[in-house]
Design a protein around this motif. Structure first.
Motif, PDB file in Angstrom:
ATOM      1  N   GLU A 572       0.732  -1.241   0.050  1.00 23.02           N
ATOM      2  CA  GLU A 572       0.169  -0.009  -0.008  1.00 23.02           C
ATOM      3  C   GLU A 572       0.865   1.245  -0.183  1.00 23.02           C
ATOM      4  O   GLU A 572       0.489   2.340  -0.667  1.00 23.02           O
ATOM      5  CB  GLU A 572      -0.710   0.110   1.280  1.00 23.02           C
ATOM      6  CG  GLU A 572      -1.998   1.005   1.115  1.00 23.02           C
ATOM      7  CD  GLU A 572      -2.996   1.024   2.148  1.00 23.02           C
ATOM      8  OE1 GLU A 572      -3.438   1.940   2.977  1.00 23.02           O
ATOM      9  OE2 GLU A 572      -3.625  -0.169   2.467  1.00 23.02           O
ATOM     10  N   PHE A 573       2.080   1.158   0.670  1.00 17.22           N
ATOM     11  CA  PHE A 573       2.965   2.246   0.665  1.00 17.22           C
ATOM     12  C   PHE A 573       3.458   2.528  -0.712  1.00 17.22           C
ATOM     13  O   PHE A 573       3.717   3.686  -1.213  1.00 17.22           O
ATOM     14  CB  PHE A 573       4.217   2.142   1.583  1.00 17.22           C
ATOM     15  CG  PHE A 573       3.665   2.108   3.250  1.00 17.22           C
ATOM     16  CD1 PHE A 573       2.558   2.833   3.578  1.00 17.22           C
ATOM     17  CD2 PHE A 573       4.429   1.489   4.174  1.00 17.22           C
ATOM     18  CE1 PHE A 573       2.166   3.105   4.983  1.00 17.22           C
ATOM     19  CE2 PHE A 573       3.869   1.565   5.503  1.00 17.22           C
ATOM     20  CZ  PHE A 573       2.938   2.151   5.857  1.00 17.22           C
ATOM     21  N   TYR A 574       3.840   1.454  -1.353  1.00 17.07           N
ATOM     22  CA  TYR A 574       4.355   1.549  -2.451  1.00 17.07           C
ATOM     23  C   TYR A 574       3.512   2.159  -3.634  1.00 17.07           C
ATOM     24  O   TYR A 574       3.671   2.902  -4.467  1.00 17.07           O
ATOM     25  CB  TYR A 574       4.572   0.005  -3.288  1.00 17.07           C
ATOM     26  CG  TYR A 574       5.489  -0.190  -4.628  1.00 17.07           C
ATOM     27  CD1 TYR A 574       6.836  -0.156  -4.432  1.00 17.07           C
ATOM     28  CD2 TYR A 574       4.939  -0.066  -5.681  1.00 17.07           C
ATOM     29  CE1 TYR A 574       7.803  -0.167  -5.297  1.00 17.07           C
ATOM     30  CE2 TYR A 574       5.602  -0.202  -6.823  1.00 17.07           C
ATOM     31  CZ  TYR A 574       6.948  -0.288  -6.683  1.00 17.07           C
ATOM     32  OH  TYR A 574       7.784  -0.471  -7.707  1.00 17.07           O
ATOM     33  N   LEU A 575       1.913   1.895  -3.338  1.00 15.82           N
ATOM     34  CA  LEU A 575       1.147   2.467  -4.347  1.00 15.82           C
ATOM     35  C   LEU A 575       1.065   3.858  -4.109  1.00 15.82           C
ATOM     36  O   LEU A 575       0.769   4.664  -5.055  1.00 15.82           O
ATOM     37  CB  LEU A 575      -0.350   1.752  -4.027  1.00 15.82           C
ATOM     38  CG  LEU A 575      -0.392   0.200  -4.425  1.00 15.82           C
ATOM     39  CD1 LEU A 575      -2.134  -0.268  -4.191  1.00 15.82           C
ATOM     40  CD2 LEU A 575      -0.125   0.014  -6.046  1.00 15.82           C
ATOM     41  N   ALA A 576       1.234   4.404  -2.869  1.00 15.68           N
ATOM     42  CA  ALA A 576       1.002   5.583  -2.527  1.00 15.68           C
ATOM     43  C   ALA A 576       2.258   6.386  -3.179  1.00 15.68           C
ATOM     44  O   ALA A 576       2.207   7.642  -3.740  1.00 15.68           O
ATOM     45  CB  ALA A 576       1.114   5.954  -0.863  1.00 15.68           C
ATOM     46  N   GLU A 577       3.496   5.701  -3.065  1.00 10.22           N
ATOM     47  CA  GLU A 577       4.785   6.396  -3.818  1.00 10.22           C
ATOM     48  C   GLU A 577       4.319   6.548  -5.481  1.00 10.22           C
ATOM     49  O   GLU A 577       4.946   7.236  -5.989  1.00 10.22           O
ATOM     50  CB  GLU A 577       5.939   5.442  -3.617  1.00 10.22           C
ATOM     51  CG  GLU A 577       6.341   5.395  -2.217  1.00 10.22           C
ATOM     52  CD  GLU A 577       7.266   4.231  -1.751  1.00 10.22           C
ATOM     53  OE1 GLU A 577       7.473   3.742  -0.432  1.00 10.22           O
ATOM     54  OE2 GLU A 577       7.558   3.281  -2.707  1.00 10.22           O
ATOM     55  N   VAL A 578       3.760   5.693  -5.863  1.00  7.68           N
ATOM     56  CA  VAL A 578       3.692   5.714  -7.404  1.00  7.68           C
ATOM     57  C   VAL A 578       2.399   6.546  -7.609  1.00  7.68           C
ATOM     58  O   VAL A 578       2.812   7.374  -8.642  1.00  7.68           O
ATOM     59  CB  VAL A 578       2.975   4.178  -7.792  1.00  7.68           C
ATOM     60  CG1 VAL A 578       2.553   4.256  -9.495  1.00  7.68           C
ATOM     61  CG2 VAL A 578       4.198   3.213  -7.765  1.00  7.68           C
ATOM     62  N   LYS A 579       1.511   6.835  -6.880  1.00  9.80           N
ATOM     63  CA  LYS A 579       0.622   7.670  -6.890  1.00  9.80           C
ATOM     64  C   LYS A 579       1.456   9.334  -7.001  1.00  9.80           C
ATOM     65  O   LYS A 579       1.154  10.036  -7.950  1.00  9.80           O
ATOM     66  CB  LYS A 579      -0.491   7.920  -5.849  1.00  9.80           C
ATOM     67  CG  LYS A 579      -1.450   8.985  -6.141  1.00  9.80           C
ATOM     68  CD  LYS A 579      -2.497   9.131  -4.825  1.00  9.80           C
ATOM     69  CE  LYS A 579      -3.293  10.249  -4.965  1.00  9.80           C
ATOM     70  NZ  LYS A 579      -4.234  10.272  -4.095  1.00  9.80           N
ATOM     71  N   THR A 580       2.156   9.292  -6.102  1.00 12.04           N
ATOM     72  CA  THR A 580       2.967  10.850  -6.066  1.00 12.04           C
ATOM     73  C   THR A 580       3.875  10.968  -7.274  1.00 12.04           C
ATOM     74  O   THR A 580       3.996  12.043  -7.717  1.00 12.04           O
ATOM     75  CB  THR A 580       3.838  10.636  -4.739  1.00 12.04           C
ATOM     76  OG1 THR A 580       2.991  10.182  -3.553  1.00 12.04           O
ATOM     77  CG2 THR A 580       4.572  12.069  -4.406  1.00 12.04           C
ATOM     78  N   ALA A 581       4.673   9.646  -7.516  1.00 14.44           N
ATOM     79  CA  ALA A 581       5.536   9.918  -8.779  1.00 14.44           C
ATOM     80  C   ALA A 581       4.581  10.273 -10.213  1.00 14.44           C
ATOM     81  O   ALA A 581       5.076  10.907 -10.920  1.00 14.44           O
ATOM     82  CB  ALA A 581       6.041   8.506  -9.153  1.00 14.44           C
ATOM     83  N   ARG A 582       3.507   9.637 -10.085  1.00 13.11           N
ATOM     84  CA  ARG A 582       2.602  10.137 -11.487  1.00 13.11           C
ATOM     85  C   ARG A 582       1.984  11.370 -11.222  1.00 13.11           C
ATOM     86  O   ARG A 582       1.707  12.104 -12.525  1.00 13.11           O
ATOM     87  CB  ARG A 582       1.135   8.992 -11.215  1.00 13.11           C
ATOM     88  CG  ARG A 582       1.663   7.547 -11.477  1.00 13.11           C
ATOM     89  CD  ARG A 582       0.442   6.675 -11.592  1.00 13.11           C
ATOM     90  NE  ARG A 582      -0.411   7.240 -12.749  1.00 13.11           N
ATOM     91  CZ  ARG A 582      -1.640   6.563 -13.387  1.00 13.11           C
ATOM     92  NH1 ARG A 582      -2.240   5.638 -12.314  1.00 13.11           N
ATOM     93  NH2 ARG A 582      -2.148   6.868 -14.174  1.00 13.11           N
ATOM     94  N   MET A 583       1.796  12.062  -9.921  1.00 14.58           N
ATOM     95  CA  MET A 583       1.444  13.474  -9.862  1.00 14.58           C
ATOM     96  C   MET A 583       2.577  14.451 -10.292  1.00 14.58           C
ATOM     97  O   MET A 583       2.467  15.189 -11.372  1.00 14.58           O
ATOM     98  CB  MET A 583       1.138  13.725  -8.376  1.00 14.58           C
ATOM     99  CG  MET A 583       0.842  15.180  -8.428  1.00 14.58           C
ATOM    100  SD  MET A 583       1.793  16.472  -8.151  1.00 14.58           S
ATOM    101  CE  MET A 583       2.623  16.002  -6.399  1.00 14.58           C
ATOM    102  N   LEU A 584       3.832  13.968 -10.221  1.00 12.88           N
ATOM    103  CA  LEU A 584       5.123  14.804 -10.684  1.00 12.88           C
ATOM    104  C   LEU A 584       5.213  14.452 -12.121  1.00 12.88           C
ATOM    105  O   LEU A 584       5.640  15.478 -12.702  1.00 12.88           O
ATOM    106  CB  LEU A 584       6.160  14.308  -9.773  1.00 12.88           C
ATOM    107  CG  LEU A 584       6.402  14.836  -8.359  1.00 12.88           C
ATOM    108  CD1 LEU A 584       7.485  13.971  -7.571  1.00 12.88           C
ATOM    109  CD2 LEU A 584       6.520  16.168  -8.054  1.00 12.88           C
ATOM    110  N   GLU A 585       4.802  13.236 -12.356  1.00 15.38           N
ATOM    111  CA  GLU A 585       5.020  13.172 -14.028  1.00 15.38           C
ATOM    112  C   GLU A 585       3.882  13.884 -14.866  1.00 15.38           C
ATOM    113  O   GLU A 585       4.534  14.555 -15.672  1.00 15.38           O
ATOM    114  CB  GLU A 585       4.754  11.703 -14.390  1.00 15.38           C
ATOM    115  CG  GLU A 585       5.054  11.400 -15.786  1.00 15.38           C
ATOM    116  CD  GLU A 585       4.737   9.974 -16.147  1.00 15.38           C
ATOM    117  OE1 GLU A 585       5.500   9.358 -16.911  1.00 15.38           O
ATOM    118  OE2 GLU A 585       3.750   9.140 -15.418  1.00 15.38           O
ATOM    119  N   SER A 586       2.794  14.065 -14.229  1.00 20.73           N
ATOM    120  CA  SER A 586       1.984  14.824 -14.821  1.00 20.73           C
ATOM    121  C   SER A 586       2.370  16.279 -14.891  1.00 20.73           C
ATOM    122  O   SER A 586       1.989  17.206 -15.811  1.00 20.73           O
ATOM    123  CB  SER A 586       0.460  14.872 -14.070  1.00 20.73           C
ATOM    124  OG  SER A 586      -0.157  13.631 -14.057  1.00 20.73           O
TER     125      SER A 586
END
Length: 706
Positions: A572-586
């Protein structure tokens, strides 16, 4: 020098200030001063600093917990004292430099983290100077985030420079004498305020105060906050701060209040508020729904204020409130610990706040007292009023007993945690302040934690931390002494958590065997403990799970996902990290802020804080890539850092580097056919001024740089 204070209208000292002088603060005595908001803490520090500067040629450091507070103090000191020859400086960021040029200032306003970073870079002038060090809001030692750095900093400065005069400024807390005893300081605690404060609780049209006097509130407004606000404003120019528990609540409360108070504005105030409304709506360069809402409410004399807003918007709101244009600010509690915004009344609507995983929990008494203490404007009000809101007689009586008449909690050290000690133990070894397990413990004995508790807990965690640092090859114990490796020293200088250094190193090692993508590198920095990741909203985990599966199968991630069945919490922590990375990618692909807000649930302020952290971690990644010879990622990390800073695609890097351009204007220039600086050299300011988002002034600034 006296003339400066006369211009401020200061003719005599307040009683606590007089008592501070009696306790020898102007003769070099350490002092912990625990008095209410607006009772004159800062002036005592200013008198000490000026005496040190003019009589002893000393240098002074004024430390604060927040960048916003640093900016406020800097502007205040600069305006007051540069005319009498006092050089004032500010330092709040860029932790990877020694900052020796800062030694030239008479008063340096800085965050605790910045001063700590200078110590890690062995800034020799900190040890040599004869000076005053002020710790503003020293009770934040109790904060689990900032507290350990503040505590270590105070202990370290006393270690390297025993002759320092230390001033600790605090709100009224129950055990301020403990902090004074720890710092070998005089102690002064007082409840005196220049504007008396009446604390009470509202229920069914009436405020019951602690002295059992009552005040009727008459208003046709439907909600309680609007009723109390209208009563304040129509009663002779009063202003109101409203504290609620969440960002969404600030907007909802401001919307209701704005409908009720606009009729009390003069035509001149409405004209000036139109200008403020335009400023907050256009603060980002592109107007978002949040910007437009804020603008609408500001026109009617109300505003919401929270960390999700851009700093330009928060500053505009604060200035308009100080100018008595905005009559009501609905804010989250962060405002109470930040800049100085007194009001006639403070309304604490929500005394409970959501705290996962426990649900709604009562706020600490100290937090309530900080919010209540904002009531009462010196020079305007004969008294201030703070008002809690209750929904029953039983709740009213409970609030009177548990908040209004209660003492704030005892301040406790938060140093004995593994993340805090991991960072500070490495920093101490890397800078050469300690060189053995015994010397680490000897230094730790000087901390507030050791003063309050036994050393057993600290020594246990120090052993565990040292094992980690040795295992990860940051610290070596070859021979008799402890020393930092090149890796450990660089991580300490970069001012990142040692675990962040390990995460970056592991990701970079994996990058040697594959060509990393933007998302892969962004995910690595979002996997570090230094990045505060985004929360997962309801049902988001399903989409993120599919996304991770697809991209992990393609080998895009440099850090493999944990097994979702055997390690569900880590996954679940990993998913939150990916979400944050996707926000920065956007962000770096120039998605509009409105869309980023809707997709990821973040505001402009959140985006910029994540961007600032990401930019620093990408710099750290670049430095560690040089150290570990990961040459293939160097240029990619360098460009990615710049793209994150400006929120742009590769093609705009050159344009966005022009001061005052940024992501929106760079895209406008590019779309108009100006793809680089060479193209701009062929243009005229008149041509540029016609481009959307540019205008005459910006065009002239661009051309003067080109």
């Amino acid at each position: 020098m006296v003339g400066v204070f006369e211009e401020e209208g200061i003719e005599e000292l307040y009683p606590p200030q007089t008592e501070a002088v009696r306790k020898g603060v102007l003769e070099g005595e350490n002092l912990v001063l625990a008095i209410p908001t607006a009772a004159g803490k800062t002036l005592v520090a200013e008198l000490c600093m000026l005496k040190s500067i003019f009589e002893e040629g000393g240098q002074c450091i004024y430390t604060v917990p927040l960048r916003a507070l640093a900016s406020e103090k800097y502007e205040d000191f600069k305006e007051k004292y540069e005319s009498i020859g006092v050089k004032v400086g500010i330092a709040t960021g860029d932790y990877d430099v020694e900052s020796s040029e800062l030694a030239d200032y008479d008063i340096l306003v800085a965050t605790s983290e910045k001063v700590d970073s200078m110590l890690r870079h062995k800034a020799k002038w900190l040890a040599d100077m004869s000076t005053v060090v002020v710790f503003d809001e020293i009770h934040l030692i109790d904060d689990s985030g900032r507290g350990p750095t503040l505590e270590i900093l105070a202990a370290r400065l006393r270690q390297i420079n025993p002759d320092l005069q230390i001033l600790g400024l605090s709100a009224t807390i129950s055990n301020s004498e403990e902090i004074a005893d720890w710092l070998d300081a005089q102690h002064l605690k007082s409840d005196w305020r220049p504007v008396p404060l009446k604390e009470g609780v509202y229920f069914q049209g009436e405020i019951l105060f602690e002295d059992l006097t009552e005040k009727e509130i008459e208003s046709s407004a439907k909600d309680n906050v609007s009723k109390i606000a209208i009563d304040t404003i129509k009663d002779g120019g009063g202003q109101v701060l409203v504290f609620v528990s969440s960002r969404r609540s600030t907007q909802a409360a401001a919307r209701k209040v704005s409908k009720s108070i606009s009729e009390f504005l003069t035509s001149e105030e409405k004209d000036r508020l139109e200008e403020v409304a335009q400023e907050v709506e256009n603060a980002l360069g592109e107007s978002t729904e949040t910007c437009r809402k804020l603008s609408r409410y500001v026109k009617n004399g109300a505003a919401f204020h929270h960390a999700g807003l851009h700093h330009r918007q928060r500053s505009a709101i604060e200035e308009a409130f100080k100018d008595n244009l905005i009559k009501v600010i609905c804010a989250t509690p962060t405002l109470a610990a930040g800049v100085n915004l007194p009001s006639r009344r403070t309304i604490i609507r929500d005394y409970k706040r959501y705290s996962p995983p426990y649900g709604m929990q009562p706020i600490p008494i100290l937090e309530y007292k900080q919010q209540a203490g904002r009531a009462g404007r010196p020079g305007y009000d004969d008294h201030g009023e703070s008002v809690l809101i209750s929904s029953s007689e039983e709740e009213r009586d409970q609030l009177l007993e548990e908040y209004v008449c209660a003492e704030p909690e005892r301040i406790r050290s938060k140093l004995a945690s593994e993340p805090a000690l991991r960072t500070h133990v490495l920093g101490s070894i890397a800078a050469g302040y300690v060189n053995s397990y015994e010397s680490i413990l000897k230094f730790m004995e000087q901390t507030f934690f050791a003063y309050q508790f036994s050393m057993n807990e600290v020594s246990r965690i120090v052993e565990k931390v040292l094992d980690f640092l040795k295992e990860e090859r940051m610290v070596s114990d070859e021979g008799k002494w402890l020393s930092a490796t090149k890796f450990g020293k660089r991580v300490s200088q970069l001012y990142i958590d040692p675990l962040s250094g390990v995460t970056l190193r592991n990701g970079l090692e994996n990058a040697k065997s594959k060509e990393p993508t933007e998302l892969g590198l962004l995910h690595v920095i979002c996997s570090t403990p230094d990045m505060n990741t985004l929360y997962l909203r309801k049902n988001e985990d399903t989409d993120l799970d599919l996304f991770v599966s697809d991209h992990a199968e393609a080998g895009e991630f440099l850090l493999e996902p944990p097994d979702s069945f055997s390690r569900p919490q880590e996954y679940e922590f990993y998913l939150a990290e990916v979400k944050t990375a996707r926000m920065l990618e956007s962000w770096i692909n120039e998605q509009q802020e409105d869309k980023i807000h809707d997709k990821f649930g973040v505001g402009a302020g959140d985006i910029r804080r994540k961007v600032s952290t990401a930019e620093w971690l990408l710099h750290a990644g670049h430095e560690l890539a040089k150290l570990f010879n990961v040459k293939s990622s160097l240029s990619q990390l360098r460009d990615l850092r710049q793209r994150v800073r400006y929120g742009i695609k590769d093609e705009l890097l050159e344009l966005a580097s022009i001061r005052g351009v940024g992501r929106v204007r760079a895209r406008s220039l590019f779309n108009a056919g100006y793809e680089n600086k060479e193209d701009l050299r062929e243009a005229s300011s008149e041509e540029l001024a016609r481009i959307r988002h540019i205008g005459k002034k910006t065009a002239e600034r661009i051309m003067s740089q080109i």
